[in-house]
Motif scaffolding. Structure first.
Motif, short mmCIF file in Angstrom:
data_model
loop_
_atom_site.label_atom_id
_atom_site.label_comp_id
_atom_site.label_asym_id
_atom_site.label_seq_id
_atom_site.Cartn_x
_atom_site.Cartn_y
_atom_site.Cartn_z
N LYS A 3 -4.63 8.43 -10.66
CA LYS A 3 -4.00 9.62 -10.10
C LYS A 3 -3.81 9.56 -8.59
N GLU A 4 -4.59 8.69 -7.94
CA GLU A 4 -4.58 8.69 -6.47
C GLU A 4 -3.21 8.29 -5.92
N LYS A 5 -2.79 9.01 -4.86
CA LYS A 5 -1.59 8.62 -4.09
C LYS A 5 -2.04 8.55 -2.64
N VAL A 6 -1.83 7.40 -2.02
CA VAL A 6 -2.42 7.16 -0.69
C VAL A 6 -1.33 6.95 0.35
N LEU A 7 -1.44 7.65 1.48
CA LEU A 7 -0.50 7.49 2.59
C LEU A 7 -1.23 6.82 3.76
N SER A 17 -2.34 -3.04 9.02
CA SER A 17 -1.76 -4.10 8.19
C SER A 17 -2.79 -4.68 7.23
N GLU A 18 -4.05 -4.72 7.63
CA GLU A 18 -5.06 -5.25 6.71
C GLU A 18 -5.61 -4.16 5.77
N LEU A 19 -5.77 -2.95 6.31
CA LEU A 19 -6.30 -1.87 5.47
C LEU A 19 -5.32 -1.53 4.34
N THR A 20 -4.02 -1.56 4.63
CA THR A 20 -3.03 -1.26 3.58
C THR A 20 -3.16 -2.26 2.43
N TYR A 27 -6.32 0.33 -5.36
CA TYR A 27 -5.40 1.09 -6.20
C TYR A 27 -4.30 0.12 -6.63
N SER A 28 -3.14 0.62 -7.05
CA SER A 28 -2.05 -0.33 -7.34
C SER A 28 -1.12 -0.36 -6.11
N ASP A 29 -0.27 -1.38 -6.04
CA ASP A 29 0.64 -1.49 -4.89
C ASP A 29 1.46 -0.22 -4.71
N GLN A 31 0.85 2.76 -5.54
CA GLN A 31 0.13 4.01 -5.21
C GLN A 31 -0.11 4.18 -3.71
N VAL A 32 0.16 3.13 -2.93
CA VAL A 32 -0.15 3.17 -1.48
C VAL A 32 1.16 3.05 -0.70
N LEU A 33 1.54 4.13 -0.01
CA LEU A 33 2.76 4.10 0.80
C LEU A 33 2.39 3.79 2.24
N ALA A 34 2.92 2.67 2.76
CA ALA A 34 2.72 2.30 4.17
C ALA A 34 3.82 2.92 5.01
N THR A 35 3.47 3.52 6.14
CA THR A 35 4.49 4.10 7.03
C THR A 35 4.18 3.75 8.48
N ASP A 36 5.25 3.72 9.29
CA ASP A 36 5.08 3.44 10.72
C ASP A 36 6.40 3.77 11.41
N VAL A 37 6.39 3.76 12.75
CA VAL A 37 7.65 3.91 13.49
C VAL A 37 8.31 2.56 13.72
N VAL A 38 7.57 1.48 13.53
CA VAL A 38 8.16 0.14 13.70
C VAL A 38 8.32 -0.51 12.32
#
Ligand code: NAD
Length: 318
Positions: A3-7, A17-20, A27-29, A31-38
Motif C-alpha cells: 500500500k505504501e506510496k513514497v515521495l 540518489s542513493e536513498l531513492t 518497496y517496488s520501483d 511505489q517510489v516517486l523521485a522528484t527534483d528541480v534538476v
C-alpha cells in the motif's frame, strides 16, 4: 508494504540518489516517486518514475501529493552549509519554506502517515560542548545553514506535538560517498580527497590538518534513515532530530588511512572560509539516544570506509 506510496523530494542530490534506490529495494520501483528541480542521472531515471518538482511551488506540490496519495515523504531538498553562506536569503527560503510546505501537507492529509527531513551537526555552535556533543545541549549556530536547520528542528517537534504529524529526523554528520558528488558542504573535503588521491596523488585541503569532524559513510546513513523510518512510532521519542555518528577524523588522519593503500599520497593545507564553519561544529557526537531508542549501530569506521571508497572509485574512474 504494497500500500505504501513514497515521495522523495530532492532525489538527485548526494543523499537522495542513493536513498531513492534503497527505498526501491524495500518497496517496488513504481511505489517510489523521485522528484527534483534538476534532471535525474541515467541510473536514477532507469530505476523508476521521476517527476519535476520545485518544493517551493506549494500549489504544484499539494496537487502532486493529492494525485498520488503518498503515505511517506522524504524531504531532502536544502541548500548546504558552504553554498548557504553565499546566498543566505535563498537558504532561509528553501530550507524553511520547503519544510513548512511538507509539514502542512502532512497536517492536512490523513493519508500522509510519516515524513522525514534530515537535520545536521550544523545546528550546534561555538558554545556547544565540542567533544561527545550531547543530544540536548547549548545550540547557538552561527551559520545561516545551521540556523535554518535549527528552526526546522523546532518546527518539526511543534508539528508533532500540536498536530500529531509523525515526523522523524537525523542530525547527519558529514556524509561520504563515491556515487554522487557532495552538494556544497563543509565536509566535502572528505569526499574530494579520495578522488584526488586516485587522480593526482595529491590533495590541497581547505581545512586545517587538525580539524576533527564527525563523519559517516553513505551506506550507514541510508541504513540509519531506513531504520528510523521503519521503527515503531512509540520508539521514536525525539521529534526534533536525533544525534547520529559513526566516526570522527581530521584531514591528517584520513590522509594517513589513504596512505595505507597509496603510500605516495601527499596532502597540503590552504584553509578558506569553511575553516570558520568547521571550527563552530562539534569534534565528536554522543548518539546514545539513537542507539537506545531504535537500535542504531554503524558498520563502517575510517579504515573500512577508506578501503571501500578507493576500491569503488578506482572502478568508477577507470
Ligand atoms: P544535495 O545538495 O546534494 O541535494 C539536494 C537536492 O535538492 C539537489 O538535487 C537539488 O537539486 C534539490 N533541490 C534544490 N532546490 C530544490 C527545490 N526547490 N525543490 C526540489 N528540489 C530541490 O544535498 P544532500 O547532501 O543530498 O542533502 C540532503 C539533506 O541531508 C539536506 O537536508 C541536508 O541538509 C542534509 N544533510 C546532508 C549532509 C551531507 O553531508 N551531505 C550532512 C548533514 C545533513
Amino acid at each position: 508494504m504494497q500500500k505504501e506510496k513514497v515521495l522523495v523530494i530532492g532525489a538527485c542530490g548526494q543523499l537522495g540518489s542513493e536513498l531513492t534506490l534503497a527505498l526501491r529495494q524495500v518497496y517496488s520501483d513504481a511505489q517510489v516517486l523521485a522528484t527534483d528541480v534538476v534532471p535525474p542521472s541515467a541510473e536514477l531515471l532507469v530505476s523508476g518514475p521521476f517527476a519535476q518538482l520545485d518544493i517551493l511551488d506549494r500549489e504544484a506540490f499539494f496537487a502532486l501529493v493529492d494525485k498520488h496519495q503518498f503515505t511517506q515523504i522524504y524531504h531532502l531538498a536544502a541548500i548546504l552549509s558552504a553554498n548557504a553562506e553565499r546566498n543566505p536569503a535563498f537558504a532561509w527560503k528553501l530550507n524553511i519554506d520547503g519544510l513548512m510546505n511538507v509539514l502542512d501537507v502532512a497536517k492536512s492529509r490523513d493519508f500522509v502517515k510519516k515524513i522525514y527531513c534530515p537535520s545536521s551537526i550544523a545546528v550546534f555552535g561555538p558554545h556547544t560542548p565540542t567533544n561527545d556533543t550531547p543530544q540536548f545541549t547549548v545550540m547557538d549556530p552561527n551559520t545561516i545553514y545551521g540556523i535554518t536547520k535549527l528552526v526546522d528542528e523546532r518546527l518539526s517537534e511543534y508539528y508533532f506535538q500540536k498536530f500529531n504529524v509523525d515526523i522523524r529526523s537525523l542530525r547527519y554528520p558529514g556524509l561520504i560517498s563515491y556515487k554522487t558528488p557532495p552538494g556544497g558542504g563543509t565536509t566535502d573535503y572528505a569526499v574530494d580527497i579520495y578522488y584526488k588521491a586516485i587522480q593526482a596523488g595529491h590533495y590541497d585541503c581547505f581545512l586545517r590538518e587538525d580539524t576533527s569532524l564527525p563523519m559517516m559513510y553513505m551506506p550507514d546513513a541510508i541504513k540509519a534513515t531506513l531504520d528510523l523510518m521503519h521503527a515503531d512510532s512509540d520508539k521514536v521519542k525525539i521529534r526534533s532530530s536525533y544525534n547520529l555518528t559513526a566516526m570522527s577524523f581530521t584531514p591528517t588522519q584520513v590522509a594517513e588511512s589513504i596512505r595505507q593503500h597509496i603510500p605516495s599520497f601527499t596532502i597540503s593545507y590552504a584553509p578558506d572560509f569553511r575553516q570558520q564553519i568547521a571550527d563552530s561544529w562539534p569534534n565528536s557526537i554522543d548518539d546514545t539516544a539513537a542507539r537506545q531508542d531504535w537500535g542504531w549501530k554503524p558498520s563502517y569506521d575510517l579504515e573500512a570506509m577508506t578501503a571501500d571508497m578507493l576500491k569503488n572509485l578506482r572502478e568508477k574512474l577507470r
